[in-house]
Design a protein around this motif. Structure first.
Motif, PDB file in Angstrom:
ATOM      1  N   PHE A 127      -5.965  11.447  -1.326  1.00  0.00           N
ATOM      2  CA  PHE A 127      -7.606  11.316  -1.442  1.00  0.00           C
ATOM      3  C   PHE A 127      -8.389  12.362  -0.551  1.00  0.00           C
ATOM      4  CE2 PHE A 127      -9.275   8.718   2.014  1.00  0.00           C
ATOM      5  CZ  PHE A 127      -7.968   8.048   2.527  1.00  0.00           C
ATOM      6  N   TYR A 157       0.904  -1.163   0.085  1.00  0.00           N
ATOM      7  CA  TYR A 157      -0.025   0.050   0.031  1.00  0.00           C
ATOM      8  C   TYR A 157       0.952   1.166  -0.013  1.00  0.00           C
ATOM      9  CZ  TYR A 157      -3.222   3.711   1.586  1.00  0.00           C
ATOM     10  OH  TYR A 157      -3.790   4.868   1.545  1.00  0.00           O
ATOM     11  N   ILE A 184     -11.080   4.908  11.663  1.00  0.00           N
ATOM     12  CA  ILE A 184      -9.733   5.679  12.148  1.00  0.00           C
ATOM     13  C   ILE A 184     -10.461   7.159  12.618  1.00  0.00           C
ATOM     14  CG2 ILE A 184      -7.896   7.069  11.026  1.00  0.00           C
ATOM     15  CD1 ILE A 184      -7.846   4.858   8.868  1.00  0.00           C
TER      16      ILE A 184
HETATM   17  C1  3EB Z   1      -7.832   5.281   5.581  1.00  0.00           C
HETATM   18  O1  3EB Z   1      -8.793   6.065   5.841  1.00  0.00           O
HETATM   19  C2  3EB Z   1      -8.147   4.258   5.064  1.00  0.00           C
HETATM   20  O2  3EB Z   1      -5.383   5.650  -0.517  1.00  0.00           O
HETATM   21  O3  3EB Z   1      -6.847   6.056  -1.936  1.00  0.00           O
HETATM   22  C3  3EB Z   1      -9.260   4.888   2.375  1.00  0.00           C
HETATM   23  C4  3EB Z   1      -9.762   5.317   0.935  1.00  0.00           C
HETATM   24  C5  3EB Z   1      -8.080   4.495   2.421  1.00  0.00           C
HETATM   25  C6  3EB Z   1      -8.802   5.577   0.117  1.00  0.00           C
HETATM   26  C7  3EB Z   1      -6.477   5.597  -0.812  1.00  0.00           C
HETATM   27  C8  3EB Z   1      -6.934   4.551   1.396  1.00  0.00           C
HETATM   28  C9  3EB Z   1      -7.384   5.239   0.091  1.00  0.00           C
HETATM   29  O4  3EB Z   1      -6.658   5.699   5.415  1.00  0.00           O
HETATM   30  C10 3EB Z   1      -7.556   3.853   3.815  1.00  0.00           C
END
Ligand code: 3EB
Length: 336
Positions: free
Chosen positions: A221, A151, A243
């Motif tokens: 994002f 990731y 989270i």
């Molecule tokens: C988070 O809230 C969980 O890397 O595009 C959620 C939505 C998450 C999008 C991305 C990652 C992404 O961090 C992970």
């Protein structure tokens, strides 16, 4: 005095006035493709299916319960095409695009850079340059230690590929792991002629400001996005997990994580309603949710809890790997 005209006879399946997403039984796929306003159709599961239509995308995540497809209907008949590795369709106001590429030598960073560079180039010339919503699916998302985690490498490659990174204009997104062992990155998106309004969640640190402990490149994002009015799109809620601040909550309890996730999704609705008070106040019939569950053993229990929610929001429950090892569930949504 003006009197209302007689109501027109009911027709069985009125064309939507604007974009609409819904789930349907998988056997409705051919009927969906026969509709000229169908923008995209998604299948789930690892069973092999083929379809030549550029509007079709198979996401190899097994789903709980009977096979569903997700159907996006546009506001007008669509045009479709293929441009190199990009498949697309648009209805004049919204564009769906998809890129599926093999990871060269299982290098997810290189694949992400390639996909996002291809996407960036395509966006500059397609007439729909403003990203609203991104979906990213890759195998084994939490494999690898520390900054070698897939990731984290994906996040690095994504930024490398993007031609410009404007933190004030990030799309909403999902990034989810598959268990199929196939080193192929799947990226699809919605983009529009005008920019949308990214939203953040007051309960959470913005992902693009996550501290260094989560990786060398913070994730690109926004927590949600309000699309431009001309698109008729609903509120787009990013993949959302348990989270708070930047810290994962309730390690080991999918039940508590699910409730925290629902609280986060409601917080996004509350935030969006400051600008769009016409949006429904709660998750419910106006929502379309996708529920990702890490451990297959929890699928049925998560589905049972989802089925109890007030307002019965339509949803699918998928077996999928969330981006942090301790996160057991994640939910994304469209709402409006
Ligand atoms: C988070 O809230 C969980 O890397 O595009 C959620 C939505 C998450 C999008 C991305 C990652 C992404 O961090 C992970």
């Amino acid at each position: 005095i003006h009197s209302a005209a007689a109501a027109p006879a009911l027709i069985s399946s009125p064309a939507p006035a604007s974009f609409r997403a819904r789930y349907a039984p998988a056997h409705e796929r051919d009927a969906a493709f026969a509709d000229p306003q169908t923008l995209a159709v998604f299948g789930f599961g690892t069973a092999h299916t083929t379809c030549a239509d550029p509007r079709w995308l198979q996401v190899p995540l097994d789903e709980h319960g009977p096979a569903q497809i997700e159907i996006w209907q546009g506001a007008a008949p669509v045009q479709t095409g293929v441009d190199g590795t990009v498949r697309w369709s648009h209805d004049g106001s919204v564009l769906f695009g998809a890129i599926e590429i093999e990871e060269p030598g299982s290098d997810i960073e290189a694949a992400a850079a390639d996909a996002y560079a291809t996407l960036s180039t395509f966006l500059t010339k397609c007439g729909f340059p403003h990203l609203l919503r991104m979906w990213n699916y890759l195998d084994a998302v939490t494999e690898g230690e520390g900054d070698a985690e897939r990731y984290r490498r994906f996040c690095v490659g994504r930024v490398r590929g993007l031609q410009s990174l404007d933190e004030a204009a990030l799309p909403a997104a999902t990034c989810i792991g598959r268990f199929d062992g196939v080193r192929r990155l799947q990226v699809y998106w919605l983009s529009a002629r005008e920019a949308g309004t990214p939203l953040e969640n007051p309960r959470q640190v913005s992902a693009f400001r996550y501290p260094r402990q989560y990786g060398p490149q913070s994730p690109s994002f926004s927590r949600a996005l309000l699309p431009p009015a001309a698109t008729g799109l609903p509120l787009l809620q990013s993949g959302t997990a348990a989270i708070v601040g930047h810290v994962s909550q309730h390690t080991g309890s999918w039940q508590e994580q699910l409730e925290e996730t629902l609280t986060n999704l409601q917080s996004l609705v509350d935030t969006a309603r400051v600008q769009r008070p016409d949006l429904p106040a709660q998750l419910g019939a106006g929502s379309v949710l996708k529920v990702y569950v890490r451990d297959a053993v929890n699928l049925a229990a998560v589905a049972a809890r989802m089925a109890q929610l007030p307002g019965s929001p339509p949803h699918v429950v998928l077996h999928a790997e969330v981006c942090r090892a301790e996160l057991l569930v994640e939910i994304e949504g469209m709402h409006g």
